[in-house]
Motif scaffolding. Structure first.
Motif, PDB file in Angstrom:
ATOM      1  N   ALA A   1      10.542  24.203  21.174  1.00  0.00           N
ATOM      2  CA  ALA A   1      11.669  23.548  20.515  1.00  0.00           C
ATOM      3  C   ALA A   1      12.412  24.472  19.555  1.00  0.00           C
ATOM      4  CB  ALA A   1      11.192  22.313  19.752  1.00  0.00           C
ATOM      5  N   TYR A   2      13.711  24.215  19.441  1.00  0.00           N
ATOM      6  CA  TYR A   2      14.536  24.791  18.390  1.00  0.00           C
ATOM      7  C   TYR A   2      14.450  23.852  17.188  1.00  0.00           C
ATOM      8  CZ  TYR A   2      16.872  27.768  21.927  1.00  0.00           C
ATOM      9  OH  TYR A   2      17.158  28.681  22.904  1.00  0.00           O
ATOM     10  N   CYS A   3      14.141  24.398  16.017  1.00  0.00           N
ATOM     11  CA  CYS A   3      14.257  23.626  14.785  1.00  0.00           C
ATOM     12  C   CYS A   3      15.650  23.886  14.220  1.00  0.00           C
ATOM     13  CB  CYS A   3      13.152  24.028  13.810  1.00  0.00           C
ATOM     14  SG  CYS A   3      11.487  23.780  14.508  1.00  0.00           S
ATOM     15  N   SER A   4      15.951  23.441  13.002  1.00  0.00           N
ATOM     16  CA  SER A   4      17.260  23.739  12.424  1.00  0.00           C
ATOM     17  C   SER A   4      17.189  25.098  11.728  1.00  0.00           C
ATOM     18  CB  SER A   4      17.691  22.643  11.450  1.00  0.00           C
ATOM     19  OG  SER A   4      17.009  22.785  10.221  1.00  0.00           O
ATOM     20  N   VAL A   5      18.262  25.475  11.065  1.00  0.00           N
ATOM     21  CA  VAL A   5      18.319  26.772  10.373  1.00  0.00           C
ATOM     22  C   VAL A   5      17.408  26.783   9.130  1.00  0.00           C
ATOM     23  CG1 VAL A   5      20.273  26.177   8.867  1.00  0.00           C
ATOM     24  CG2 VAL A   5      20.020  28.548   9.687  1.00  0.00           C
ATOM     25  N   HIS A   6      17.006  25.594   8.689  1.00  0.00           N
ATOM     26  CA  HIS A   6      16.289  25.463   7.415  1.00  0.00           C
ATOM     27  C   HIS A   6      14.780  25.545   7.608  1.00  0.00           C
ATOM     28  CE1 HIS A   6      19.873  22.793   7.840  1.00  0.00           C
ATOM     29  NE2 HIS A   6      20.261  23.432   6.742  1.00  0.00           N
TER      30      HIS A   6
ATOM     31  N   ALA B   1       8.166  20.859   8.855  1.00  0.00           N
ATOM     32  CA  ALA B   1       8.019  19.466   9.317  1.00  0.00           C
ATOM     33  C   ALA B   1       7.575  19.435  10.775  1.00  0.00           C
ATOM     34  CB  ALA B   1       9.342  18.721   9.152  1.00  0.00           C
ATOM     35  N   TYR B   2       8.187  20.279  11.572  1.00  0.00           N
ATOM     36  CA  TYR B   2       7.900  20.322  13.014  1.00  0.00           C
ATOM     37  C   TYR B   2       6.436  20.664  13.274  1.00  0.00           C
ATOM     38  CZ  TYR B   2       8.153  22.200  17.806  1.00  0.00           C
ATOM     39  OH  TYR B   2       7.936  22.471  19.130  1.00  0.00           O
ATOM     40  N   PHE B   3       5.973  21.780  12.712  1.00  0.00           N
ATOM     41  CA  PHE B   3       4.588  22.173  12.974  1.00  0.00           C
ATOM     42  C   PHE B   3       3.606  21.258  12.232  1.00  0.00           C
ATOM     43  CE2 PHE B   3       6.312  26.499  14.194  1.00  0.00           C
ATOM     44  CZ  PHE B   3       5.927  26.404  15.528  1.00  0.00           C
ATOM     45  N   GLY B   4       4.017  20.750  11.073  1.00  0.00           N
ATOM     46  CA  GLY B   4       3.151  19.815  10.351  1.00  0.00           C
ATOM     47  C   GLY B   4       2.859  18.580  11.194  1.00  0.00           C
ATOM     48  N   GLU B   5       3.899  18.016  11.798  1.00  0.00           N
ATOM     49  CA  GLU B   5       3.713  16.821  12.626  1.00  0.00           C
ATOM     50  C   GLU B   5       2.997  17.149  13.939  1.00  0.00           C
ATOM     51  OE1 GLU B   5       4.256  13.631  11.653  1.00  0.00           O
ATOM     52  OE2 GLU B   5       4.681  14.580   9.718  1.00  0.00           O
TER      53      GLU B   5
ATOM     54  N   ARG C   1      -0.249  21.284  21.201  1.00  0.00           N
ATOM     55  CA  ARG C   1       0.115  22.691  21.406  1.00  0.00           C
ATOM     56  C   ARG C   1       1.629  22.782  21.498  1.00  0.00           C
ATOM     57  NH1 ARG C   1      -1.645  27.323  21.978  1.00  0.00           N
ATOM     58  NH2 ARG C   1      -3.850  26.765  22.097  1.00  0.00           N
ATOM     59  N   MET C   2       2.262  23.309  20.462  1.00  0.00           N
ATOM     60  CA  MET C   2       3.719  23.329  20.405  1.00  0.00           C
ATOM     61  C   MET C   2       4.227  24.723  20.043  1.00  0.00           C
ATOM     62  SD  MET C   2       4.852  20.237  21.134  1.00  0.00           S
ATOM     63  CE  MET C   2       6.457  19.926  20.382  1.00  0.00           C
ATOM     64  N   ILE C   3       5.422  25.010  20.568  1.00  0.00           N
ATOM     65  CA  ILE C   3       6.125  26.257  20.282  1.00  0.00           C
ATOM     66  C   ILE C   3       7.404  25.876  19.541  1.00  0.00           C
ATOM     67  CG2 ILE C   3       7.340  28.207  21.341  1.00  0.00           C
ATOM     68  CD1 ILE C   3       5.464  27.741  23.824  1.00  0.00           C
ATOM     69  N   GLY C   4       7.784  26.645  18.535  1.00  0.00           N
ATOM     70  CA  GLY C   4       9.038  26.334  17.850  1.00  0.00           C
ATOM     71  C   GLY C   4       9.446  27.439  16.898  1.00  0.00           C
ATOM     72  N   GLY C   5      10.658  27.328  16.408  1.00  0.00           N
ATOM     73  CA  GLY C   5      11.122  28.307  15.436  1.00  0.00           C
ATOM     74  C   GLY C   5      12.431  27.888  14.799  1.00  0.00           C
ATOM     75  N   LYS C   6      12.695  28.480  13.665  1.00  0.00           N
ATOM     76  CA  LYS C   6      13.939  28.277  12.923  1.00  0.00           C
ATOM     77  C   LYS C   6      15.093  28.925  13.672  1.00  0.00           C
ATOM     78  CE  LYS C   6      16.002  31.217   9.733  1.00  0.00           C
ATOM     79  NZ  LYS C   6      17.285  30.586   9.435  1.00  0.00           N
ATOM     80  N   VAL C   7      16.193  28.207  13.888  1.00  0.00           N
ATOM     81  CA  VAL C   7      17.345  28.889  14.494  1.00  0.00           C
ATOM     82  C   VAL C   7      17.936  29.863  13.486  1.00  0.00           C
ATOM     83  CG1 VAL C   7      18.018  27.207  16.283  1.00  0.00           C
ATOM     84  CG2 VAL C   7      18.988  27.011  14.009  1.00  0.00           C
ATOM     85  N   MET C   8      18.288  31.028  13.993  1.00  0.00           N
ATOM     86  CA  MET C   8      18.997  32.032  13.200  1.00  0.00           C
ATOM     87  C   MET C   8      20.475  31.894  13.574  1.00  0.00           C
ATOM     88  SD  MET C   8      16.302  35.094  14.212  1.00  0.00           S
ATOM     89  CE  MET C   8      16.898  36.378  13.091  1.00  0.00           C
TER      90      MET C   8
ATOM     91  N   ALA D   1      -3.732  26.440  14.106  1.00  0.00           N
ATOM     92  CA  ALA D   1      -4.055  25.320  15.008  1.00  0.00           C
ATOM     93  C   ALA D   1      -3.528  25.656  16.404  1.00  0.00           C
ATOM     94  CB  ALA D   1      -3.513  24.002  14.467  1.00  0.00           C
ATOM     95  N   ARG D   2      -2.700  24.795  16.988  1.00  0.00           N
ATOM     96  CA  ARG D   2      -2.202  25.069  18.345  1.00  0.00           C
ATOM     97  C   ARG D   2      -0.719  25.483  18.319  1.00  0.00           C
ATOM     98  NH1 ARG D   2      -3.558  20.293  22.262  1.00  0.00           N
ATOM     99  NH2 ARG D   2      -3.643  21.942  23.831  1.00  0.00           N
ATOM    100  N   SER D   3      -0.261  26.031  17.207  1.00  0.00           N
ATOM    101  CA  SER D   3       1.158  26.356  17.053  1.00  0.00           C
ATOM    102  C   SER D   3       1.462  27.802  17.446  1.00  0.00           C
ATOM    103  CB  SER D   3       1.575  26.180  15.590  1.00  0.00           C
ATOM    104  OG  SER D   3       1.261  24.878  15.147  1.00  0.00           O
ATOM    105  N   SER D   4       2.597  27.991  18.104  1.00  0.00           N
ATOM    106  CA  SER D   4       3.104  29.347  18.367  1.00  0.00           C
ATOM    107  C   SER D   4       4.553  29.412  17.914  1.00  0.00           C
ATOM    108  CB  SER D   4       3.062  29.672  19.860  1.00  0.00           C
ATOM    109  OG  SER D   4       1.744  29.671  20.330  1.00  0.00           O
ATOM    110  N   TYR D   5       4.929  30.554  17.354  1.00  0.00           N
ATOM    111  CA  TYR D   5       6.283  30.696  16.823  1.00  0.00           C
ATOM    112  C   TYR D   5       7.222  31.320  17.856  1.00  0.00           C
ATOM    113  CZ  TYR D   5       9.966  31.045  13.408  1.00  0.00           C
ATOM    114  OH  TYR D   5      11.148  30.858  12.739  1.00  0.00           O
ATOM    115  N   ALA D   6       8.455  30.812  17.881  1.00  0.00           N
ATOM    116  CA  ALA D   6       9.507  31.402  18.718  1.00  0.00           C
ATOM    117  C   ALA D   6      10.630  31.911  17.809  1.00  0.00           C
ATOM    118  CB  ALA D   6      10.053  30.373  19.693  1.00  0.00           C
TER     119      ALA D   6
END
Ligand code: GUN
Ligand code: ZN
Length: 431
Positions: free
Chosen positions: A135-140, A146-150, A157-164, A195-200
């Motif tokens: 997932a794309y998170c917001s710029v903040h 919030a995303y990885f916390g939830e 197992r989720m992938i996500g990152g802050k949009v630049m 945990a099961r988080s990976s950063y994008a």
């Protein structure tokens, strides 16, 4: 919570990409099957009778017959801050971003708002049978927390990152090259591998990133080769034109990302609809992943994704919802629309390939096939329980079904969240 359990039902798991509609060598299928789960992992699958005789007497048996058990679905491209953008009327990509998306994403500077939406977002994924998403998170930064916390609260197992994004958008959703680097860096330290988080690492797309910011993205990718990189590529004609004006020296759209060394096996490029031959070849050569987002491509009128052409060139392809440009969280609805996009180009997506794609295929595209996407022993116990007779129309149609392929095609054509009888995350039931 971590006790041993057996799930009983019809069990289906792919072990390679199916070539034809009757390619029975591409999967394992047990008509009266069982999955043994221990401490969040699958320890065995097989025939129920064989497996249950080996099991201890007090083992917890959950009987899902006559439903179909498969690996949890994987969504390779989605925007969590667009949960309240989905179903916004009347615009194509750039107007849609400016009118609906950027103002909505601005709200995610508020951690409370971000947490509320992230919580609903994770529940929606699981309700629709999706156990992993990129997932794309917001710029903040708070949106990523919030995303990885939830996700972690649900053990997903989720992938996500802050949009630049540092230009061509309202002030409330802009960062700077330096702040995008610093914020991404500390979010990677905080969440990647936790945990099961990976950063994008997530430069939104070339229109909203200056060359200076793409340099920062390049530095992040070099410093964190085990993180993902995700962005958008060649979705819409007006987007492609504007991009070319902003980067006049680039040979083509992909060349911008290539110049900043952003291609590779962990790089996910959303859409890839209007690629030129050179771009396709460069994607294939670098092992970069093209992500097909059918409901979004139809909804935003972006164009028809050429799956057969990309595959013939050797490009690895994934499939995704792209909510909120996409119009449904369901990977079943996504397959249905994908089938139609390919039909319009005289390409045929057979139902075995469909269900391979949203499980093992996407797991491979995300380099996660040794963790998820199959029910093989050792895999994480992310499992979806499917009911192909969930609605009266489905039940009626199921009355004259004779093969597994037919049942799968009914699930993808008529199915949605009502067909998800249960979802297990690391062995624990969602509902
Ligand atoms: N290109 C840049 N940002 C976005 C987005 O949020 N959605 C889609 N579909 N395309 C984009
Ligand atoms: Zn997108």
């Amino acid at each position: 919570m971590h006790g041993k359990k057996i799930l009983r039902g019809r069990v289906l798991s792919f072990n390679r990409e199916p070539t034809e509609i009757d390619d029975s060598g591409s999967f394992d299928y047990f008509e009266d099957g069982a999955i043994i789960i221990h401490q969040g992992l699958i320890t065995a699958i097989g025939n129920y009778q064989d497996i249950s005789t080996d099991a201890e007497d007090d083992i917890n048996i959950i009987d899902h017959r006559p439903h179909l058990l498969m690996p949890g679905f994987i969504d390779a491209h989605i925007h969590f801050p667009q949960a309240q953008v989905i179903a916004s009327w009347g615009a194509q990509l750039l107007d849609w971003l400016n009118t609906y998306t950027f103002p909505e994403e601005a709200k995610f500077s508020d951690p409370q708002h971000a947490t509320r939406i992230a919580s609903s977002f994770m529940d929606e994924l699981l309700r629709h049978g999706t156990t992993t998403a990129a997932a794309y998170c917001s710029v903040h930064s708070p949106s990523v927390d919030a995303y990885f916390g939830e996700a972690n609260a649900r053990n997903m197992r989720m992938i996500g990152g802050k949009v630049m994004m540092d230009r061509n958008a309202p002030q409330g959703v802009l960062d700077t090259p330096q702040s995008s680097y610093d914020d991404s860096k500390s979010l990677i330290r905080k969440w990647h591998g936790h945990a099961r988080s990976s950063y994008a690492i997530t430069p939104r797309f070339a229109i909203t990133s200056t060359p200076g910011q793409l340099e920062m993205a390049q530095a992040l990718v070099h410093e964190h080769p085990d993180c993902y990189m995700q962005t958008h590529l060649s979705e819409n004609h007006a987007e492609i034109e504007t991009t070319a004006e902003l980067y006049p020296d680039a040979r083509d759209y992909l060349d911008i990302y290539q110049t900043y060394d952003l291609l590779g096996a962990r790089s996910l490029f959303g859409h890839c609809i209007h690629l030129k031959p050179r771009e396709r070849a460069a994607m294939a050569e670098t092992g970069s992943v093209a992500v097909f987002c059918p409901t979004s491509n139809l909804f935003l009128g972006s164009g028809l994704y050429d799956e057969a052409g990309l595959k013939a060139e050797g490009v690895i392809t994934a499939i995704a919802t792209d909510v909120g440009g996409g119009t449904n969280y369901s990977m079943l609805r996504t397959l249905d629309e994908g089938y139609k996009v390919l039909q319009l180009q005289r390409q045929q997506m057979n139902p075995l390939k469909s269900f391979y794609w949203i499980t093992l295929g996407n797991a491979r595209a995300l380099s996660l096939e040794n963790k998820i996407g199959t029910l093989a022993a050792g895999s994480e116990a992310d499992i979806v329980v499917l009911d192909a007779s969930a609605t009266p129309a489905m039940a009626l149609r199921m009355q004259n079904v004779e093969s597994l392929s037919e049942e799968l095609f009914i699930l993808q054509t008529l199915g949605d969240d009502r067909s998800i009888a249960q979802t297990y995350v690391a062995g624990n039931p969602f509902k």
